[in-house]
Design an enzyme around this catalytic site. Structure first.
Site, PDB file in Angstrom:
ATOM      1  N   CYS A   1      10.814  -1.846   0.531  1.00 20.31           N
ATOM      2  CA  CYS A   1      10.115  -1.728  -0.749  1.00 20.31           C
ATOM      3  C   CYS A   1      10.229  -0.265  -1.194  1.00 20.31           C
ATOM      4  O   CYS A   1      10.717   0.591  -0.444  1.00 20.31           O
ATOM      5  CB  CYS A   1       8.644  -2.079  -0.543  1.00 20.31           C
TER       6      CYS A   1
ATOM      7  N   GLU B   1      -3.330   1.773   7.703  1.00 18.00           N
ATOM      8  CA  GLU B   1      -3.721   1.823   6.280  1.00 18.00           C
ATOM      9  C   GLU B   1      -5.241   1.679   6.131  1.00 18.00           C
ATOM     10  O   GLU B   1      -5.853   2.354   5.292  1.00 18.00           O
ATOM     11  CB  GLU B   1      -2.999   0.722   5.502  1.00 18.00           C
TER      12      GLU B   1
ATOM     13  N   CYS C   1       0.194  -5.281  -2.917  1.00 16.85           N
ATOM     14  CA  CYS C   1       1.234  -4.651  -3.734  1.00 16.85           C
ATOM     15  C   CYS C   1       2.298  -5.654  -4.165  1.00 16.85           C
ATOM     16  O   CYS C   1       2.408  -6.747  -3.613  1.00 16.85           O
ATOM     17  CB  CYS C   1       1.854  -3.486  -2.970  1.00 16.85           C
TER      18      CYS C   1
HETATM   19 FE1  SF4 Z   1       5.689  -0.952   0.409  1.00 13.01          FE
HETATM   20 FE2  SF4 Z   1       3.647  -2.097  -0.732  1.00 13.01          FE
HETATM   21 FE3  SF4 Z   1       3.281  -0.724   1.518  1.00 13.01          FE
HETATM   22 FE4  SF4 Z   1       3.850   0.563  -0.740  1.00 13.01          FE
HETATM   23  S1  SF4 Z   1       2.019  -0.602  -0.349  1.00 13.01           S
HETATM   24  S2  SF4 Z   1       4.773   0.915   1.274  1.00 13.01           S
HETATM   25  S3  SF4 Z   1       5.198  -0.872  -1.804  1.00 13.01           S
HETATM   26  S4  SF4 Z   1       4.474  -2.590   1.282  1.00 13.01           S
END
Ligand code: SF4
Length: 320
Positions: free
Chosen positions: A20, A134, A203
């Site tokens: 991505c 995250e 996303c």
């Molecule tokens: Fe990829 Fe989505 Fe993660 Fe951004 S948020 S790194 S676009 S998977």
């Protein structure tokens, strides 16, 4: 090379699949930092969740560390695409380290959303997976206690909050679209006052890859998802394929991980790749099939992607 008597198999490729824009940007940040500042460039945690990517960057001179205190004075350090708690750049500044933040802009958008809700006096419910970098990064944008993590619909019932508490929810970017919709519905039912994110937090890349794997599953006897066991979006692709009715959905890091016995007698195999898996690994898997089968390849595309993110200004500016 296969002989003319090799069994036939059709490979159905999901599109979009693989890298991505956020992963692409994070890798470019490390590569450009290596070109600009020379090796070694330190990287805090896996830049993205893929061993092949991490090993390739290590071969070019990146050194992966768990914590900032392993970074020597004067060396550049990059923070991973998953984002970091505020305490990490603060610690880097306190040590006068030069850092580059490879946090995906779509993760940063979730961080800014959380800050806005906090400023406006809301308690924040984060839907995500405990322990994922995250989630640690997002919770670490705000003081302890400001964000409550939930993982399941059952967690909604356990929330010890009153109907009058101002609330907002945010989510990890790489969750299952369907599972998250159920959790959000349960939250809204229990707390009708809860605020949404301004724009969906899951996303575009996660949403598109899940839609694409759903679309190929109906045509396939098995689905291989190329990705790492710690990659949230890759694990979700396996779950989505299973939920869509696929009896043989396997996560494989590389061609060598394929369980060929599970594929015996099958004639159509779907292939996709998580957002941190390079196309090189898809090609490697196709080549492994060609060693055993007479292969035909078809692609089913459910979306096209043209998202690109800018690099940090420090890498754009001409070298001194
Ligand atoms: Fe990829 Fe989505 Fe993660 Fe951004 S948020 S790194 S676009 S998977």
């Amino acid at each position: 090379m296969t002989s003319s008597t090799a069994p036939k198999i059709e490979l159905v490729l999901a599109a979009p699949r693989g890298f991505c824009a956020g992963v692409d940007r994070a890798i470019q940040i490390v590569e450009r930092a290596l070109e600009r500042f020379g090796a070694p460039v330190y990287v805090r945690h896996e830049i993205v969740h893929n061993r092949f990517v991490v090993d390739s960057l290590a071969a070019k001179g990146a050194i992966f560390v768990d914590e900032l205190d392993e970074v020597p004075q004067g060396a550049p350090v990059v923070f991973s695409a998953h984002g970091v708690p505020k305490s990490v750049p603060e610690a880097a500044r306190a040590r006068n380290l030069f850092y580059l933040d490879a946090t995906c802009p779509l993760v940063s958008k979730v961080h800014r959303g959380a800050e806005r809700h906090y400023r406006e006096g809301r308690k924040i419910i984060l839907i995500g997976h405990a322990g994922h970098p995250e989630v640690i990064g997002t919770m670490g944008q705000l003081p302890e206690g400001a964000v409550i993590l939930i993982e399941t619909v059952a967690d909604v019932a356990r929330l010890d909050l009153s109907q009058t508490t101002p609330l907002a929810y945010i989510t990890q970017t790489t969750l299952s679209v369907d599972d998250t919709a159920e959790i959000i519905a349960a939250l809204k039912q229990r707390f009708p006052q809860i605020e949404n994110p301004k724009k969906e937090d899951i996303c575009y890349a996660t949403t598109n890859r899940q839609a694409a794997v759903k679309a190929i599953t109906a045509d396939c006897d098995a689905v291989l998802v190329i990705g790492a066991p710690n990659s949230s979006n890759s694990l979700r692709l396996v779950e989505v394929a299973k939920r869509a009715g696929c009896k043989h959905a396997q996560l494989v890091q590389r061609a060598m991980d394929i369980d060929w016995s599970a594929l015996q007698g099958l004639s159509v195999v779907g292939i996709t790749a998580g957002a941190s898996a390079p196309e090189r690994l898809v090609e490697e898997v196709i080549e492994a099939f060609r060693q055993r089968y007479a292969v035909t390849v078809r692609e089913i595309a459910t979306a096209s992607e043209a998202v690109q993110f800018k690099l940090p200004a420090a890498l754009d500016a001409p070298a001194a």
